[in-house]
Design a protein around this motif. Structure first.
Motif, PDB file in Angstrom:
ATOM      1  N   ASN A  82       0.833  -1.193   0.000  1.00  0.00           N
ATOM      2  CA  ASN A  82       0.000   0.000   0.000  1.00  0.00           C
ATOM      3  C   ASN A  82       0.872   1.249   0.000  1.00  0.00           C
ATOM      4  O   ASN A  82       1.756   1.384   0.849  1.00  0.00           O
ATOM      5  CB  ASN A  82      -0.926   0.018   1.219  1.00  0.00           C
ATOM      6  CG  ASN A  82      -1.959  -1.086   1.167  1.00  0.00           C
ATOM      7  OD1 ASN A  82      -2.618  -1.280   0.155  1.00  0.00           O
ATOM      8  ND2 ASN A  82      -2.109  -1.817   2.261  1.00  0.00           N
ATOM      9  N   ILE A  83       0.605   2.147  -0.946  1.00  0.00           N
ATOM     10  CA  ILE A  83       1.339   3.402  -1.037  1.00  0.00           C
ATOM     11  C   ILE A  83       0.340   4.544  -1.091  1.00  0.00           C
ATOM     12  O   ILE A  83      -0.553   4.558  -1.943  1.00  0.00           O
ATOM     13  CB  ILE A  83       2.234   3.447  -2.293  1.00  0.00           C
ATOM     14  CG1 ILE A  83       3.246   2.291  -2.283  1.00  0.00           C
ATOM     15  CG2 ILE A  83       2.955   4.786  -2.391  1.00  0.00           C
ATOM     16  CD1 ILE A  83       4.085   2.204  -3.538  1.00  0.00           C
ATOM     17  N   SER A  84       0.482   5.508  -0.192  1.00  0.00           N
ATOM     18  CA  SER A  84      -0.344   6.704  -0.220  1.00  0.00           C
ATOM     19  C   SER A  84       0.548   7.899  -0.532  1.00  0.00           C
ATOM     20  O   SER A  84       1.752   7.882  -0.266  1.00  0.00           O
ATOM     21  CB  SER A  84      -1.058   6.912   1.119  1.00  0.00           C
ATOM     22  OG  SER A  84      -0.121   7.166   2.144  1.00  0.00           O
ATOM     23  N   SER A  85      -0.062   8.944  -1.101  1.00  0.00           N
ATOM     24  CA  SER A  85       0.742  10.102  -1.501  1.00  0.00           C
ATOM     25  C   SER A  85       1.390  10.780  -0.298  1.00  0.00           C
ATOM     26  O   SER A  85       2.502  11.291  -0.388  1.00  0.00           O
ATOM     27  CB  SER A  85      -0.135  11.104  -2.257  1.00  0.00           C
ATOM     28  OG  SER A  85      -1.215  11.535  -1.441  1.00  0.00           O
ATOM     29  N   SER A  86       0.712  10.762   0.857  1.00  0.00           N
ATOM     30  CA  SER A  86       1.259  11.445   2.030  1.00  0.00           C
ATOM     31  C   SER A  86       2.475  10.731   2.602  1.00  0.00           C
ATOM     32  O   SER A  86       3.292  11.334   3.283  1.00  0.00           O
ATOM     33  CB  SER A  86       0.186  11.557   3.118  1.00  0.00           C
ATOM     34  OG  SER A  86      -0.269  10.273   3.510  1.00  0.00           O
ATOM     35  N   GLY A  87       2.590   9.450   2.291  1.00  0.00           N
ATOM     36  CA  GLY A  87       3.712   8.701   2.840  1.00  0.00           C
ATOM     37  C   GLY A  87       4.693   8.239   1.787  1.00  0.00           C
ATOM     38  O   GLY A  87       5.419   7.275   1.983  1.00  0.00           O
ATOM     39  N   SER A  88       4.721   8.915   0.643  1.00  0.00           N
ATOM     40  CA  SER A  88       5.590   8.486  -0.442  1.00  0.00           C
ATOM     41  C   SER A  88       6.421   9.648  -0.950  1.00  0.00           C
ATOM     42  O   SER A  88       6.336  10.773  -0.461  1.00  0.00           O
ATOM     43  CB  SER A  88       4.741   7.930  -1.599  1.00  0.00           C
ATOM     44  OG  SER A  88       4.050   8.978  -2.248  1.00  0.00           O
ATOM     45  N   SER A  89       7.212   9.380  -1.983  1.00  0.00           N
ATOM     46  CA  SER A  89       8.064  10.418  -2.564  1.00  0.00           C
ATOM     47  C   SER A  89       7.280  11.455  -3.350  1.00  0.00           C
ATOM     48  O   SER A  89       7.857  12.430  -3.831  1.00  0.00           O
ATOM     49  CB  SER A  89       9.108   9.768  -3.486  1.00  0.00           C
ATOM     50  OG  SER A  89      10.008   8.973  -2.732  1.00  0.00           O
ATOM     51  N   VAL A  90       5.960  11.257  -3.484  1.00  0.00           N
ATOM     52  CA  VAL A  90       5.140  12.257  -4.153  1.00  0.00           C
ATOM     53  C   VAL A  90       5.247  13.600  -3.435  1.00  0.00           C
ATOM     54  O   VAL A  90       5.283  14.664  -4.063  1.00  0.00           O
ATOM     55  CB  VAL A  90       3.665  11.790  -4.199  1.00  0.00           C
ATOM     56  CG1 VAL A  90       2.761  12.896  -4.726  1.00  0.00           C
ATOM     57  CG2 VAL A  90       3.537  10.544  -5.069  1.00  0.00           C
ATOM     58  N   VAL A  91       5.292  13.559  -2.107  1.00  0.00           N
ATOM     59  CA  VAL A  91       5.398  14.818  -1.356  1.00  0.00           C
ATOM     60  C   VAL A  91       6.737  15.488  -1.581  1.00  0.00           C
ATOM     61  O   VAL A  91       6.904  16.660  -1.269  1.00  0.00           O
ATOM     62  CB  VAL A  91       5.162  14.574   0.162  1.00  0.00           C
ATOM     63  CG1 VAL A  91       3.770  14.050   0.410  1.00  0.00           C
ATOM     64  CG2 VAL A  91       6.203  13.634   0.740  1.00  0.00           C
ATOM     65  N   LYS A  92       7.699  14.770  -2.134  1.00  0.00           N
ATOM     66  CA  LYS A  92       9.012  15.339  -2.421  1.00  0.00           C
ATOM     67  C   LYS A  92       9.124  15.800  -3.875  1.00  0.00           C
ATOM     68  O   LYS A  92      10.190  16.208  -4.312  1.00  0.00           O
ATOM     69  CB  LYS A  92      10.108  14.312  -2.120  1.00  0.00           C
ATOM     70  CG  LYS A  92      10.084  13.803  -0.675  1.00  0.00           C
ATOM     71  CD  LYS A  92      11.099  12.688  -0.464  1.00  0.00           C
ATOM     72  CE  LYS A  92      11.021  12.118   0.937  1.00  0.00           C
ATOM     73  NZ  LYS A  92      11.942  10.975   1.146  1.00  0.00           N
ATOM     74  N   GLY A  93       8.004  15.668  -4.604  1.00  0.00           N
ATOM     75  CA  GLY A  93       7.992  16.153  -5.978  1.00  0.00           C
ATOM     76  C   GLY A  93       8.084  15.083  -7.042  1.00  0.00           C
ATOM     77  O   GLY A  93       8.181  15.406  -8.223  1.00  0.00           O
ATOM     78  N   GLU A  94       8.056  13.809  -6.666  1.00  0.00           N
ATOM     79  CA  GLU A  94       8.142  12.744  -7.664  1.00  0.00           C
ATOM     80  C   GLU A  94       6.886  12.710  -8.519  1.00  0.00           C
ATOM     81  O   GLU A  94       5.770  12.809  -8.014  1.00  0.00           O
ATOM     82  CB  GLU A  94       8.332  11.397  -6.968  1.00  0.00           C
ATOM     83  CG  GLU A  94       8.519  10.229  -7.939  1.00  0.00           C
ATOM     84  CD  GLU A  94       8.909   8.946  -7.220  1.00  0.00           C
ATOM     85  OE1 GLU A  94      10.112   8.743  -7.015  1.00  0.00           O
ATOM     86  OE2 GLU A  94       8.008   8.180  -6.847  1.00  0.00           O
ATOM     87  N   THR A  95       7.047  12.557  -9.834  1.00  0.00           N
ATOM     88  CA  THR A  95       5.907  12.525 -10.737  1.00  0.00           C
ATOM     89  C   THR A  95       5.315  11.117 -10.792  1.00  0.00           C
ATOM     90  O   THR A  95       5.933  10.138 -10.350  1.00  0.00           O
ATOM     91  CB  THR A  95       6.324  12.923 -12.157  1.00  0.00           C
ATOM     92  OG1 THR A  95       7.208  11.909 -12.685  1.00  0.00           O
ATOM     93  CG2 THR A  95       7.036  14.276 -12.165  1.00  0.00           C
ATOM     94  N   LEU A  96       4.129  11.035 -11.374  1.00  0.00           N
ATOM     95  CA  LEU A  96       3.463   9.746 -11.521  1.00  0.00           C
ATOM     96  C   LEU A  96       4.285   8.810 -12.403  1.00  0.00           C
ATOM     97  O   LEU A  96       4.394   7.615 -12.126  1.00  0.00           O
ATOM     98  CB  LEU A  96       2.066   9.945 -12.114  1.00  0.00           C
ATOM     99  CG  LEU A  96       1.214   8.690 -12.333  1.00  0.00           C
ATOM    100  CD1 LEU A  96       1.035   7.918 -11.035  1.00  0.00           C
ATOM    101  CD2 LEU A  96      -0.141   9.075 -12.919  1.00  0.00           C
ATOM    102  N   VAL A  97       4.891   9.354 -13.446  1.00  0.00           N
ATOM    103  CA  VAL A  97       5.723   8.525 -14.320  1.00  0.00           C
ATOM    104  C   VAL A  97       6.932   7.983 -13.568  1.00  0.00           C
ATOM    105  O   VAL A  97       7.292   6.810 -13.688  1.00  0.00           O
ATOM    106  CB  VAL A  97       6.175   9.339 -15.554  1.00  0.00           C
ATOM    107  CG1 VAL A  97       7.220   8.553 -16.343  1.00  0.00           C
ATOM    108  CG2 VAL A  97       4.991   9.657 -16.448  1.00  0.00           C
TER     109      VAL A  97
END
Length: 324
Positions: A82-97
């Protein structure tokens, strides 16, 4: 001369119900039937996805959809992450790709994605070889929710073809409404929508649905009502005067149901705003199939995962023989 029915064809991904054939949608629903029996067993597991790794990639908050998918995956024997945006590299600016490419490098098999942007599931599916399942994307589609809604109606009323289904509430923000419209109309149901004009998309008639301006008329017409939550988190000002006023004009209440000539089936995808779009007496009443929807949600998602992994459709009995 009889015509040959189109073959079941789900493809690599399930990103929406738009464009799927009646044969394909019916095949998913029929395959879900035996999985309901699996969920009633003392040991609720069948190892058809043993060795498969499935990532639940949720960029939006979710409880019901995420847990339902997780139950489905674990009951089929898959390994889940399970990966959520709040606990992933998305908050550091990582794109979906970037996220997708990193997941692929870990040799995953499937991704369930929920995203605030319409088209995100298709975007991801076009860029990775793993199977992609749309867990809800923006205001576009939520295919597994519509499938479980259709399965629940079929269980209660015995069919979908020829039925009258009205979707009531916040249509403009609803991906559930769009998927239900596509799926129900493909299987031969009549579909209408009802709600304040501010919550009805402009041009929705082009999807082949009719519009009711009064909830009383919708209740009188429909065999089943799918009552949608007011998505207050997506609204700015001006959509409705107040929650109290919405309930007064469009709320599905016991008093309104009792005036109808038929026992209309009541659905709600959840979470519910009790006392706003639906009263507790209705949600917990005999016409409600809200809890069966939750049960059917696990079965439908088991069926989708199973079919995308190469399982064979062919009706409930054929599927049951294969998974038992």
């Amino acid at each position: 001369m009889s015509q040959t029915r189109p073959e079941f064809e789900l493809g690599k991904d399930l990103v929406g119900l738009e464009g799927l054939s009646a044969e394909t949608i019916t095949g998913i629903l029929d395959t879900a039937e035996p999985f309901k029996e699996i969920s009633e067993r003392a040991i609720k597991k069948v190892p058809v996805l043993r060795g498969k790794t499935i990532v639940n990639l949720f960029y939006e908050p979710s409880t019901r959809t995420r847990i339902s998918f997780e139950f489905a995956e674990k009951r089929l024997g898959a390994d889940t992450v399970n990966i959520s945006s709040s606990g992933s590299s998305v908050v550091k600016g990582e794109t979906l790709v970037d996220t997708a490419r990193n997941l692929e490098a870990m040799r995953i098999d499937m991704v369930v994605i929920r995203h605030a942007s319409s088209g995100a599931a298709s975007f991801l599916a076009d860029r990775i070889p793993s199977n992609v399942i749309n867990g809800g994307d923006g205001q576009h589609e939520h295919p597994t929710q519509a499938l479980l809604d259709m399965l629940t109606i079929r269980d209660r009323l015995g069919r979908l073809e020829g039925l009258k289904i009205c979707i009531i509430g916040d249509i403009v923000h609803s991906r559930v409404a769009r998927s239900n419209i596509f799926g129900l109309r493909t299987l031969g149901a009549e579909v209408a929508v009802c709600g304040p004009r501010s919550l009805i998309p402009v041009g929705i008639e082009e999807l082949g649905v009719s519009i009711f301006n009064h909830v009383e008329d919708a209740i009188e017409w429909a065999d089943a009502l799918n009552v949608l939550r007011l998505q207050l988190e997506r609204m700015q000002t001006g959509f409705i005067p107040s929650l109290r006023e919405y309930n007064r004009v469009f709320g599905v209440t016991r008093a309104r149901l009792e005036k109808a000539a038929r026992d209309t089936v009541i659905l709600h995808p959840g979470p519910m705003n009790r006392g706003v779009e639906i009263d507790s007496a209705v949600a917990d009443g005999p016409q409600s199939v809200i809890l069966p929807q939750v049960t059917n949600g696990v079965a439908v998602r088991m069926a989708v995962l199973y079919l995308l992994a190469g399982g064979k459709p062919g009706g409930a009995e054929a599927a049951k023989q294969e998974i038992t």
